[in-house]
Design a protein around this motif. Structure first.
Motif, PDB file in Angstrom:
ATOM      1  N   SER A 153       0.896  -1.092   0.140  1.00  0.00           N
ATOM      2  CA  SER A 153       0.023  -0.124  -0.048  1.00  0.00           C
ATOM      3  C   SER A 153       0.953   1.276  -0.038  1.00  0.00           C
ATOM      4  CB  SER A 153      -0.814  -0.011   1.402  1.00  0.00           C
ATOM      5  OG  SER A 153      -1.781  -1.048   1.229  1.00  0.00           O
ATOM      6  N   VAL A 154       0.405   2.289  -0.708  1.00  0.00           N
ATOM      7  CA  VAL A 154       1.040   3.610  -0.627  1.00  0.00           C
ATOM      8  C   VAL A 154       0.097   4.633  -0.250  1.00  0.00           C
ATOM      9  CG1 VAL A 154       2.298   5.469  -1.787  1.00  0.00           C
ATOM     10  CG2 VAL A 154       2.773   2.887  -2.253  1.00  0.00           C
ATOM     11  N   ALA A 155       0.263   5.418   0.597  1.00  0.00           N
ATOM     12  CA  ALA A 155      -0.743   6.494   0.765  1.00  0.00           C
ATOM     13  C   ALA A 155      -0.405   7.803   0.150  1.00  0.00           C
ATOM     14  CB  ALA A 155      -0.851   6.694   2.415  1.00  0.00           C
ATOM     15  N   GLU A 156      -1.365   8.383  -0.537  1.00  0.00           N
ATOM     16  CA  GLU A 156      -1.085   9.744  -1.318  1.00  0.00           C
ATOM     17  C   GLU A 156      -1.913  10.702  -0.482  1.00  0.00           C
ATOM     18  OE1 GLU A 156      -2.003  12.726  -4.008  1.00  0.00           O
ATOM     19  OE2 GLU A 156      -3.198  10.965  -3.564  1.00  0.00           O
ATOM     20  N   SER A 157      -1.425  11.906  -0.325  1.00  0.00           N
ATOM     21  CA  SER A 157      -2.079  12.625   0.445  1.00  0.00           C
ATOM     22  C   SER A 157      -1.886  14.167  -0.203  1.00  0.00           C
ATOM     23  CB  SER A 157      -1.618  12.787   2.010  1.00  0.00           C
ATOM     24  OG  SER A 157      -2.187  13.764   2.627  1.00  0.00           O
ATOM     25  N   HIS A 158      -3.075  14.909  -0.036  1.00  0.00           N
ATOM     26  CA  HIS A 158      -3.126  16.291  -0.687  1.00  0.00           C
ATOM     27  C   HIS A 158      -3.125  17.438   0.409  1.00  0.00           C
ATOM     28  CE1 HIS A 158      -4.022  15.276  -5.013  1.00  0.00           C
ATOM     29  NE2 HIS A 158      -4.385  14.029  -4.471  1.00  0.00           N
ATOM     30  N   LYS A 184      -0.704  16.449  10.406  1.00  0.00           N
ATOM     31  CA  LYS A 184      -1.463  15.811  11.529  1.00  0.00           C
ATOM     32  C   LYS A 184      -1.904  14.357  10.971  1.00  0.00           C
ATOM     33  CE  LYS A 184      -3.053  20.168  13.703  1.00  0.00           C
ATOM     34  NZ  LYS A 184      -4.059  21.058  13.799  1.00  0.00           N
ATOM     35  N   HIS A 185      -2.471  14.538   9.908  1.00  0.00           N
ATOM     36  CA  HIS A 185      -2.744  13.070   9.217  1.00  0.00           C
ATOM     37  C   HIS A 185      -1.705  12.139   9.340  1.00  0.00           C
ATOM     38  CE1 HIS A 185      -4.795  10.146   6.790  1.00  0.00           C
ATOM     39  NE2 HIS A 185      -3.751  10.156   6.062  1.00  0.00           N
ATOM     40  N   GLN A 186      -0.314  12.432   8.744  1.00  0.00           N
ATOM     41  CA  GLN A 186       0.780  11.821   8.537  1.00  0.00           C
ATOM     42  C   GLN A 186       1.156  11.182  10.044  1.00  0.00           C
ATOM     43  OE1 GLN A 186       2.720  14.683   5.736  1.00  0.00           O
ATOM     44  NE2 GLN A 186       4.299  13.257   6.276  1.00  0.00           N
ATOM     45  N   ALA A 187       1.138  12.227  11.051  1.00  0.00           N
ATOM     46  CA  ALA A 187       1.493  11.831  12.266  1.00  0.00           C
ATOM     47  C   ALA A 187       0.678  10.706  12.961  1.00  0.00           C
ATOM     48  CB  ALA A 187       1.431  12.980  13.394  1.00  0.00           C
ATOM     49  N   ALA A 188      -0.735  10.796  12.652  1.00  0.00           N
ATOM     50  CA  ALA A 188      -1.689   9.758  13.159  1.00  0.00           C
ATOM     51  C   ALA A 188      -1.305   8.374  12.397  1.00  0.00           C
ATOM     52  CB  ALA A 188      -3.146  10.309  12.932  1.00  0.00           C
ATOM     53  N   ARG A 230       7.963  21.119   2.355  1.00  0.00           N
ATOM     54  CA  ARG A 230       8.625  19.966   1.940  1.00  0.00           C
ATOM     55  C   ARG A 230       9.238  19.452   3.184  1.00  0.00           C
ATOM     56  NH1 ARG A 230       9.803  18.836  -3.532  1.00  0.00           N
ATOM     57  NH2 ARG A 230       9.023  20.374  -5.125  1.00  0.00           N
ATOM     58  N   LYS A 231       9.830  20.505   3.775  1.00  0.00           N
ATOM     59  CA  LYS A 231      10.605  20.154   5.099  1.00  0.00           C
ATOM     60  C   LYS A 231       9.708  19.371   5.904  1.00  0.00           C
ATOM     61  CE  LYS A 231      13.461  21.907   8.949  1.00  0.00           C
ATOM     62  NZ  LYS A 231      13.746  23.011   9.535  1.00  0.00           N
ATOM     63  N   ARG A 232       8.503  20.152   6.255  1.00  0.00           N
ATOM     64  CA  ARG A 232       7.648  19.682   7.376  1.00  0.00           C
ATOM     65  C   ARG A 232       6.913  18.356   6.907  1.00  0.00           C
ATOM     66  NH1 ARG A 232       3.754  23.498   6.513  1.00  0.00           N
ATOM     67  NH2 ARG A 232       4.979  25.377   7.557  1.00  0.00           N
ATOM     68  N   VAL A 233       6.543  18.069   5.851  1.00  0.00           N
ATOM     69  CA  VAL A 233       5.988  16.761   5.666  1.00  0.00           C
ATOM     70  C   VAL A 233       7.216  15.843   5.578  1.00  0.00           C
ATOM     71  CG1 VAL A 233       4.129  17.750   4.009  1.00  0.00           C
ATOM     72  CG2 VAL A 233       6.141  16.872   3.018  1.00  0.00           C
ATOM     73  N   ARG A 234       8.352  15.909   5.043  1.00  0.00           N
ATOM     74  CA  ARG A 234       9.230  15.004   5.597  1.00  0.00           C
ATOM     75  C   ARG A 234       9.469  14.606   7.059  1.00  0.00           C
ATOM     76  NH1 ARG A 234      11.326  11.910   1.232  1.00  0.00           N
ATOM     77  NH2 ARG A 234      11.251  13.394  -0.703  1.00  0.00           N
ATOM     78  N   GLU A 235       9.517  15.812   7.742  1.00  0.00           N
ATOM     79  CA  GLU A 235       9.804  15.563   9.316  1.00  0.00           C
ATOM     80  C   GLU A 235       8.391  14.640   9.609  1.00  0.00           C
ATOM     81  OE1 GLU A 235      10.422  19.584  10.623  1.00  0.00           O
ATOM     82  OE2 GLU A 235      12.456  19.455  10.157  1.00  0.00           O
ATOM     83  N   ALA A 236       7.415  14.901   9.253  1.00  0.00           N
ATOM     84  CA  ALA A 236       6.103  14.138   9.622  1.00  0.00           C
ATOM     85  C   ALA A 236       6.231  12.632   9.156  1.00  0.00           C
ATOM     86  CB  ALA A 236       4.917  14.917   9.220  1.00  0.00           C
ATOM     87  N   GLY A 237       7.276  12.245   8.172  1.00  0.00           N
ATOM     88  CA  GLY A 237       6.986  10.936   7.876  1.00  0.00           C
ATOM     89  C   GLY A 237       7.015  10.728   6.336  1.00  0.00           C
ATOM     90  N   ALA A 238       6.806  11.721   5.453  1.00  0.00           N
ATOM     91  CA  ALA A 238       6.312  11.352   4.133  1.00  0.00           C
ATOM     92  C   ALA A 238       7.658  10.816   3.605  1.00  0.00           C
ATOM     93  CB  ALA A 238       5.931  12.614   3.421  1.00  0.00           C
TER      94      ALA A 238
END
Length: 84
Positions: free
Chosen positions: A3-8, A18-22, A46-54
């Motif tokens: 599975s791969v989650a893709e988020s907008h 917040k969704h990534q963290a959960a 880019r930095k924020r979503v990488r730090e959140a785990g993307a």
């Protein structure tokens, strides 16, 4: 199967992180790679979503090939998380 989650990002990164963290905190979903597709490709986002785990970040508009490449690149990372 994999599975791969893709988020907008709809609020310049705040809702998606917040969704990534959960997603990363839940044992049932923590190994699913997250690819963010955003109309706000700033360095800060880019930095924020990488730090959140993307595992991936794609700027809109994008070519289908870029999404396919990001998915392919994220799958080995997911496998490493499971076996690591």
């Amino acid at each position: 199967g994999r599975s791969v989650a893709e988020s907008h990002i709809v609020t310049k990164g705040h809702a998606v992180t917040k969704h990534q963290a959960a997603t990363k905190e839940d044992p049932a979903t923590q190994d699913i790679p997250i690819i963010v597709v955003s109309a706000w490709p700033t360095a800060d986002n880019r930095k924020r979503v990488r730090e959140a785990g993307a595992q991936g970040f794609i700027a809109k508009p994008f070519q289908t090939e870029a999404l396919v490449k990001a998915i392919r690149e994220s799958l080995p990372q997911a496998e490493e998380l499971k076996t690591g």
